[in-house]
Design an enzyme around this catalytic site. Structure first.
Site, short mmCIF file in Angstrom:
data_model
loop_
_atom_site.label_atom_id
_atom_site.label_comp_id
_atom_site.label_asym_id
_atom_site.label_seq_id
_atom_site.Cartn_x
_atom_site.Cartn_y
_atom_site.Cartn_z
N GLU A 430 0.84 -1.18 0.00
CA GLU A 430 0.00 0.00 0.00
C GLU A 430 0.89 1.24 0.00
OE1 GLU A 430 -1.71 0.03 3.86
OE2 GLU A 430 -2.52 2.05 3.68
N ASP A 525 -0.42 -1.34 6.02
CA ASP A 525 -0.15 -0.76 7.33
C ASP A 525 -0.95 -1.48 8.41
OD1 ASP A 525 1.53 1.04 6.19
OD2 ASP A 525 0.10 2.70 6.19
N ASP A 527 -2.93 -0.52 10.56
CA ASP A 527 -3.98 0.33 11.13
C ASP A 527 -5.30 0.04 10.41
OD1 ASP A 527 -3.69 1.41 8.65
OD2 ASP A 527 -2.89 3.33 9.32
N ASP A 529 -7.02 1.70 8.19
CA ASP A 529 -6.98 1.86 6.73
C ASP A 529 -6.30 0.67 6.06
OD1 ASP A 529 -8.36 4.10 6.42
OD2 ASP A 529 -6.64 5.43 6.04
#
Ligand code: 0RA
Length: 665
Positions: A430, A525, A527, A529
């Site tokens: 990403e 990541d 997190d 998102d």
């Protein structure tokens, strides 16, 4: 021991010795729990046979504190009188001679012995001890065994006005490894299935090793109708009652074949048909499955044509008709043949025509009586046919433009040097900054990097306009980089079981054998998102490259969450617990040590060396492998997930991704 154990006994005990020599041959794998649990199934099967013979309504299975298991039924009780040939109690013969079910009456459909298992004597052979207790002829009879050897003759230990048998055994752990304890969940699942398949039979399970679970009772008067509801319970059904078709027909030898079928259509996308012959699961279906499929296609098309529902769309394919179908077909056959010892596929060819005839007749009748249900199923099939057609057109168009093949590799791809897919892997990363670190940090011989910018399209929302999927840049990039085509080819259609012309040519469908990399690693990541992007990519894989998932090509990288440092010493932590453990260790003996904890919010915060060391180095990293066993459940999962519900997204990863450390391939 009494003198009555003569040559006959010695001979049968030699049979049990064979089981003890090679238990795996008789009971299945001994190092993964298969053979261990098979011991329970063998005993329960005998009790089920008593139910099938009309003599038993209840089976009690107790997992005892000491790890032994007791199976009690309320059948006729094993006969205790002297066996005419062997000169010893029939009950002793049943427990000590291989394959001797010891049953004399005509029991064409029995599950145990000849048809399915190896009989309860094999269980006796691998038991440290076994206690057989029989209620019969007004008395309670008992005999004990050690390592299969009778310790005394069958004897009366009291009076009883009941009937039935109890087999209490302690598996001998010299024969089993790795999994050496009974697994409550495994037992519960299997016995629930047994109960579904034997409507009205109550099976009560107690795990006495723990106080946490009380006795659980499974009794389904609706039989397989309740089974399909259970199997499809996560999806929303499109008609109110399960369709139940029951019938029987004689085959050419005059043997009676019975079929019991339950059908339930839901709004899901996959098809699930579970097949059984004489209560034994046939994982790969067979002639009963083909008969059912063929007849569904024919009956629904003729019903739709008669009623004028198909004027605009023409005939429906079997695939469209079966979309969202959950079905159980259970047949009883006195003499079935299977493709293998494991009975995974029924091959008795006459069954196909018999099932077809039963379904043609009974389903036709059902639709006459329930026209709204018939209409709902056809409308659902029409929708599925339109969506499939739209997807096909979009695919063709994209292919003609050369996006999917030829076209060369995408510019963003940093490819690896090796051309051997077995050793190659591709990281789908990403964002450009993380992509930069990954490109620098990787082993460029075997590791390719494909940075994706922004969020990929949510393919779950494009059912009505599948062309958008193929127009999406990030998706095109992945298809070209993987080099293995796109779109799930329907496996069943290729078997052509229904005599339908296979409308789709093989060309261009996703084929995992063509993958340029054997591992597709999603690296996002740590997190919310990142989790969302990962789910979007997984959804795309599932809907358009399903075989990559089922084939085990899809992985999730596990970047660390923290770096814990003291002075120049630093450690990575992949969970909060690990972070706390590092802090404790680094503080030990130096109460004033200054500890810094860095939380990595994104992959981009790591420099190339760190990213390599923590997440990409095959020697050190942890990967999760995505594996999906239940297609219906996965379908539902993706539908739920693609809502805005973050907790269920986490549940998905927990359910379908398994940790693999230090993959050695
Ligand atoms: C032989 C003959 C009959 C029943 C059984 C064995 C039998 C075996 C097991 C094993 C566990 N539970 C069982 N229940 C019955 C037929 C008996 C008759 O004809 O009366």
């Amino acid at each position: 021991m009494s003198g009555s154990y003569d040559e006959g006994t010695i001979q049968v005990l030699e049979g049990l010795e064979a089981v003890r020599q090679v238990p795996g041959m008789y009971l299945g794998e001994t190092d993964n729990g298969e053979a261990l649990h098979r011991c329970i199934w063998e005993v329960v099967d005998n009790a089920v046979d008593e139910h099938l013979a009309g003599h038993n309504d209840t089976i009690e299975v107790d997992i005892c504190k000491d790890g032994s298991v007791s199976v009690r039924d309320f059948g006729r009780g094993i006969p205790v009188g002297i066996h005419p040939d062997k000169g010893i109690s029939t009950a002793t013969v049943v427990m000590t001679s291989l394959h001797a079910g010891g049953k004399f009456d005509n029991e064409a459909y029995k599950v145990s012995g000849g048809l399915h298992g190896v009989g309860v004597s094999a269980v006796n052979a691998v038991s440290e001890w076994l206690i057989m207790t029989i209620h019969r002829d007004g008395e309670i009879w008992q005999q004990e065994f050690r390592a299969g050897i009778p310790q005394y003759d069958v004897k009366s230990i009291g009076e009883s006005d009941g009937l039935g048998t109890s087999i209490h055994f302690m598996p001998d752990l010299q024969f089993f490894s790795n999994v050496t304890e009974f697994d409550y969940e495994v037992i519960n699942e299997r016995l629930r299935e047994t109960s579904f398949l034997n409507g009205g039979l109550e099976i009560i399970i107690s795990d006495k090793r723990t106080d946490d679970v009380g006795p659980v009772s499974h009794k389904y008067d609706g039989g397989i109708a309740e089974f399909v509801q259970h199997l499809g319970e996560r999806a929303t059904s499109i008609h109110s009652d399960v369709i139940r078709l029951i019938g029987s027909k004689e085959d050419s030898d005059g043997k009676l074949v019975e079929a019991d079928i339950a059908l339930l259509w839901s709004d899901a996308y996959s098809e699930k048909i579970q097949c059984y012959t004489n209560i034994i699961r046939n994982r790969d279906g067979g002639t009963h499955m083909s008969g059912l499929r063929g007849s569904l296609t024919r009956t629904l098309n003729s019903y739709g044509n008669e009623r004028g529902f198909l004027k605009k769309v023409g005939n429906l394919s079997g695939e469209d008709i079966r979309e969202g179908l959950t079905a159980v077909i259970s047949i009883k056959h006195p003499d079935p043949s299977f493709s293998s010892q494991a009975k995974d596929k029924l091959v008795t060819s006459e069954v196909q025509g018999i099932v077809e005839a039963i379904v043609n007749e009974k389903l036709g009748e059902f639709f006459e009586e329930n026209p709204t249900t018939g209409r709902a199923i056809i409308e659902k099939a029409i929708l599925s046919s339109k969506a499939r057609e739209a997807a096909r057109k979009a695919r063709d168009l994209t292919r003609r433009k050369g996006v999917l093949e030829g076209g060369g590799l995408p510019g963003k791809l940093a490819d690896c040097q090796s051309r051997d897919p077995a050793e190659c892997e591709i990281f789908i990363v990403e964002g450009d900054s993380a992509g930069g670190s990954a490109k620098t940090g990787r082993d460029r011989r075997t590791q390719a990097i494909l940075p994706l910018r922004g969020k990929i399209l949510n393919v779950e929302r494009q059912q009505k306009n599948p062309a958008k999927v193929f127009q999406n840049n990030e998706i095109q990039t992945m298809i070209r980089a993987f080099g293995a085509g796109v779109g799930n080819k329907n496996h069943d259609e290729s078997e052509n079981e229904e005599g339908e012309e296979s409308s789709e040519q093989d060309e261009g469908f996703f084929n995992p054998e063509k993958l340029r990399y054997s591992r597709l690693i999603i690296m996002t990541d740590a997190d919310v998102d990142g989790a969302h992007i990962r789910t979007l990519i997984l959804t795309f894989f599932w809907r358009y490259m399903k075989d990559a998932v089922t084939n085990g090509n899809v992985y999730i990288a596990q970047p660390p969450l923290y770096q814990v440092s003291r002075g120049r010493e630093s450690r990575y932590a992949y969970s909060d617990e690990e972070r706390d453990a590092h802090i404790t260790e680094l503080t030990e003996g130096k109460p004033n040590a200054k500890i810094t904890v860095q939380r990595y919010k994104g992959l981009g915060e790591m420099n190339p060396d760190q990213l390599w060391a923590t997440t990409m180095d095959p020697e050190e990293r942890t990967l999760l492998i995505v594996s999906i066993e239940d297609a219906i459940e996965a379908d539902n999962m993706f539908e739920i997930l693609m809502g805005e519900d973050v907790p269920s997204r986490r549940a998905f990863i927990e359910k379908y991704a398994k940790e693999v450390t230090n993959l050695d391939i």
